[in-house]
Design an enzyme around this catalytic site. Structure first.
Site, PDB file in Angstrom:
ATOM      1  N   VAL A  58       0.851  -1.193   0.000  1.00 47.05           N
ATOM      2  CA  VAL A  58       0.000   0.000   0.000  1.00 47.05           C
ATOM      3  C   VAL A  58       0.885   1.240   0.000  1.00 47.05           C
ATOM      4  O   VAL A  58       1.825   1.336   0.796  1.00 47.05           O
ATOM      5  CB  VAL A  58      -0.936   0.019   1.222  1.00 47.05           C
ATOM      6  CG1 VAL A  58      -1.860   1.224   1.180  1.00 47.05           C
ATOM      7  CG2 VAL A  58      -1.749  -1.277   1.297  1.00 47.05           C
ATOM      8  N   ILE A  85       4.738  -1.088   3.030  1.00 44.24           N
ATOM      9  CA  ILE A  85       4.484   0.311   2.750  1.00 44.24           C
ATOM     10  C   ILE A  85       5.300   0.735   1.528  1.00 44.24           C
ATOM     11  O   ILE A  85       6.531   0.590   1.514  1.00 44.24           O
ATOM     12  CB  ILE A  85       4.860   1.196   3.954  1.00 44.24           C
ATOM     13  CG1 ILE A  85       4.111   0.735   5.214  1.00 44.24           C
ATOM     14  CG2 ILE A  85       4.562   2.665   3.639  1.00 44.24           C
ATOM     15  CD1 ILE A  85       2.608   0.807   5.107  1.00 44.24           C
ATOM     16  N   LYS A  86       4.620   1.254   0.521  1.00 48.81           N
ATOM     17  CA  LYS A  86       5.283   1.711  -0.696  1.00 48.81           C
ATOM     18  C   LYS A  86       5.633   3.189  -0.564  1.00 48.81           C
ATOM     19  O   LYS A  86       4.760   4.009  -0.272  1.00 48.81           O
ATOM     20  CB  LYS A  86       4.380   1.501  -1.915  1.00 48.81           C
ATOM     21  CG  LYS A  86       4.104   0.043  -2.241  1.00 48.81           C
ATOM     22  CD  LYS A  86       3.134  -0.094  -3.399  1.00 48.81           C
ATOM     23  CE  LYS A  86       3.678   0.502  -4.679  1.00 48.81           C
ATOM     24  NZ  LYS A  86       2.729   0.337  -5.801  1.00 48.81           N
ATOM     25  N   ILE A  87       6.907   3.503  -0.788  1.00 49.83           N
ATOM     26  CA  ILE A  87       7.384   4.873  -0.660  1.00 49.83           C
ATOM     27  C   ILE A  87       8.220   5.227  -1.885  1.00 49.83           C
ATOM     28  O   ILE A  87       9.130   4.475  -2.257  1.00 49.83           O
ATOM     29  CB  ILE A  87       8.227   5.047   0.619  1.00 49.83           C
ATOM     30  CG1 ILE A  87       7.365   4.743   1.854  1.00 49.83           C
ATOM     31  CG2 ILE A  87       8.821   6.456   0.697  1.00 49.83           C
ATOM     32  CD1 ILE A  87       8.104   4.879   3.167  1.00 49.83           C
TER      33      ILE A  87
END
Length: 226
Positions: A58, A85-87
């Site tokens: 996400v 977590i996509k950053i």
């Protein structure tokens, strides 16, 4: 080798979970927009429950370091610590990644277009890094060379990061990404469908079936036992 679905469509996920050796589901704000009027957390919780032990990725939407970290904390609080977590890899993204990795978050570095971005993501200890294959080609970046360089860096440094290649418009690009050294792929269900629906494949299946029936006068192997 890992295969991901780049969608939050529950029907598509349910179908391809039966078809693919599904490692997980990736999402981003554009994919969520395409899903229509959904409740963000309720829908992603449904996706998470649907895929079981496969991983859910996400993306944060904040642009400052503090906003990215707050997004990440909120996602984990609502959906569970197992979520990746996509950053995006820019200066703020790298600082957020560094701070979140100190807290043992699962992280996927995204929006990668260059070797330097990838090298920095690997150095920061991300779990996955997502080079944008088709988007690179659209701006005349040699996507296979970038992936090859990142794969070599992972081997040389014995890093634990995996290349999760993304942004595909056809199966040929997926094939080239794997040949270049990608450990994983994420693609829209239509791309997988495209690769498995070649007329030649179905013709072979039909020809074998017809030859069986002509030889044994039965529509199935089990039919010989009746």
């Amino acid at each position: 080798m890992e295969f991901f679905l780049d969608t939050v469509n529950l029907e598509e996920i349910t179908h391809y979970q039966k078809v693919l050796p599904l490692a997980g589901v990736t999402s981003n704000p554009t994919i969520l927009k395409a899903a229509g009027n959904i409740d963000f957390f309720t829908h992603l919780q449904a996706v998470k429950e649907r895929i079981g032990e496969a991983s859910l990725h996400v993306q944060v939407v904040g642009e400052t370091v503090d906003e990215m970290i707050l997004d990440a904390e909120t996602i984990i609080n609502k959906l569970g610590k197992e979520v990746y977590i996509k950053i995006p890899i820019n200066e703020n993204g790298l600082e957020a990644i560094k701070r979140l990795k100190e807290r043992e978050f699962n992280l996927t570095a995204t929006a990668i277009y260059t070797e330097l971005q990838g090298f920095l993501a690997i150095g920061a200890g991300v779990d996955y890094l997502a080079p944008y294959y088709n988007r690179m080609e659209n701006i005349n970046v040699d996507a296979p060379t970038v992936i090859e360089s990142l794969a070599q860096a992972i081997r040389t440094t014995q890093a634990q990061s995996k290349i999760l290649a993304a942004s595909f418009k056809n199966t040929a690009q997926m094939n080239r990404a794997i040949r270049a050294g990608a450990h994983a792929l994420t693609a829209d269900p239509d791309i997988y469908r495209q690769g498995l629906a070649m007329p030649s494949i179905q013709k072979a299946v039909t020809d074998f079936h017809n030859d069986w029936v002509e030889t044994f006068k039965s529509p199935s192997i089990q039919g010989l036992c009746q």
